[in-house]
Design an enzyme around this catalytic site. Structure first.
Site, mmCIF file in Angstrom:
data_model
loop_
_atom_site.group_PDB
_atom_site.id
_atom_site.type_symbol
_atom_site.label_atom_id
_atom_site.label_comp_id
_atom_site.label_asym_id
_atom_site.label_seq_id
_atom_site.Cartn_x
_atom_site.Cartn_y
_atom_site.Cartn_z
ATOM 1 N N HIS A 1 -0.459 -8.608 -8.408
ATOM 2 C CA HIS A 1 -0.723 -8.103 -7.058
ATOM 3 C C HIS A 1 0.169 -8.757 -6.006
ATOM 4 C CE1 HIS A 1 -3.079 -6.268 -3.880
ATOM 5 N NE2 HIS A 1 -3.446 -7.440 -3.398
ATOM 6 N N HIS B 1 0.977 -5.094 2.631
ATOM 7 C CA HIS B 1 0.486 -5.513 1.318
ATOM 8 C C HIS B 1 -1.030 -5.588 1.317
ATOM 9 C CE1 HIS B 1 -0.524 -8.908 -1.597
ATOM 10 N NE2 HIS B 1 -0.079 -7.941 -2.365
ATOM 11 N N SER B 2 -1.663 -4.989 0.325
ATOM 12 C CA SER B 2 -3.094 -5.140 0.080
ATOM 13 C C SER B 2 -3.907 -4.695 1.310
ATOM 14 C CB SER B 2 -3.383 -6.594 -0.301
ATOM 15 O OG SER B 2 -4.651 -6.729 -0.879
ATOM 16 N N TYR B 3 -4.700 -5.586 1.898
ATOM 17 C CA TYR B 3 -5.469 -5.258 3.115
ATOM 18 C C TYR B 3 -4.583 -4.679 4.206
ATOM 19 C CZ TYR B 3 -6.955 -6.694 7.839
ATOM 20 O OH TYR B 3 -7.193 -6.741 9.190
ATOM 21 N N GLY C 1 -2.377 -2.572 4.174
ATOM 22 C CA GLY C 1 -2.203 -1.126 4.151
ATOM 23 C C GLY C 1 -3.044 -0.464 5.232
#
Length: 265
Positions: A246, A103-105, A107
């Site tokens: 998000h 998720h988010s960072y 990735g």
């Protein structure tokens, strides 16, 4: 009549978003769920319970220096530290055929894991996350104003630990007051080394593994748009959308769990 009432009650629970996801036909999967910046394994709890109820094996580790491991924060923590966290989990738990979700960072983290531990993985799922080209850091593609904002947050945090203070829950699309209070209580500073260290890949992104991208379409985050445009332009990706903010694991855990099961199947 009793049986009809049972089914009607179950349907009501599902409509309220409280029912666990149910497994698609086939063998159960093994999921490793990796959280984003400022978060911890705690943020996946609603998804974990649903996936496990559906018969799947699930790990939701907390990266070094964050969440309940915040006592380990230091200037030495960087992107490699977090990649090693997940590679070591795969090795020491002897996991195989893993559906690795970032998720988010995270990735960026799972891209590094795939480069080093592809034989243990079956699929990569990027949840509203960042993608980096090899040789670039998280800050490389951020607008200068955003970089300065983050650096100021790091300076303001103080304490010599080299960390950025967390953004408010609203920045992650968490609007429900109860959810926002829960998230706010658990967010912790993000080690600055994770922003500054470049991702170095030996193989192309994904290292030959199937890749899926889940885009959260509610209150989209501007810094993710270059990544999303890149994914939309590449036919090599499976693409899905979720009409939520998000932090989908907080705001839409049922639909997210169902989508992960669908992709894994």
């Amino acid at each position: 009549m009793k049986r009809r009432n049972l089914f009607a009650g179950a349907a009501g629970i599902a409509a309220a978003g409280l029912a666990p996801a149910f497994a698609a036909p086939g063998r159960p999967s093994t999921f490793v769920l990796v959280h984003g910046a400022w978060h911890g394994g705690w943020c996946w709890s609603r998804v974990v319970s649903r996936l496990r109820a559906a018969g799947h094996t699930v790990f939701a580790p907390t990266l070094t220096g964050l969440g309940e491991r915040r006592h380990l924060i230091s200037p030495q923590i960087n992107l490699d530290t977090h990649i090693d966290d997940i590679v070591n989990l795969l090795d020491f738990e002897e996991l195989e055929k893993v559906v690795l979700v970032g998720h988010s960072y995270a990735g960026i983290v799972i891209s590094g894991v795939a480069d080093r531990a592809a034989p243990r993985l079956r699929q990569l799922v990027y949840l509203d996350s960042l993608l980096l080209e090899s040789g670039k850091s998280l800050f490389s593609d951020f607008p200068p104003a955003v970089v300065e904002q983050r650096l100021k947050a790091i300076r303001d945090t103080g304490g010599g630990v080299g960390a950025a203070a967390a953004l408010p829950p609203s920045a992650f699309g968490v609007k429900d007051p109860t959810d926002a209070a829960w998230v706010a209580r658990h967010l912790t500073p993000q080690p600055v080394g994770t922003y500054l260290q470049p991702l170095l890949l030996k193989a192309p992104l994904g290292n030959g593994l199937p890749k899926a991208y889940i885009e959260c379409t509610g209150d989209p985050i501007a810094t993710l748009e270059p990544t999303k445009a890149r994914v939309r332009a590449d036919a090599g990706w499976q693409r899905r959308t979720l009409a939520t903010g998000h932090d989908a694991m907080v705001t839409a855990p049922g639909p997210l769990a169902d989508l992960l099961i669908e992709l894994a199947a």
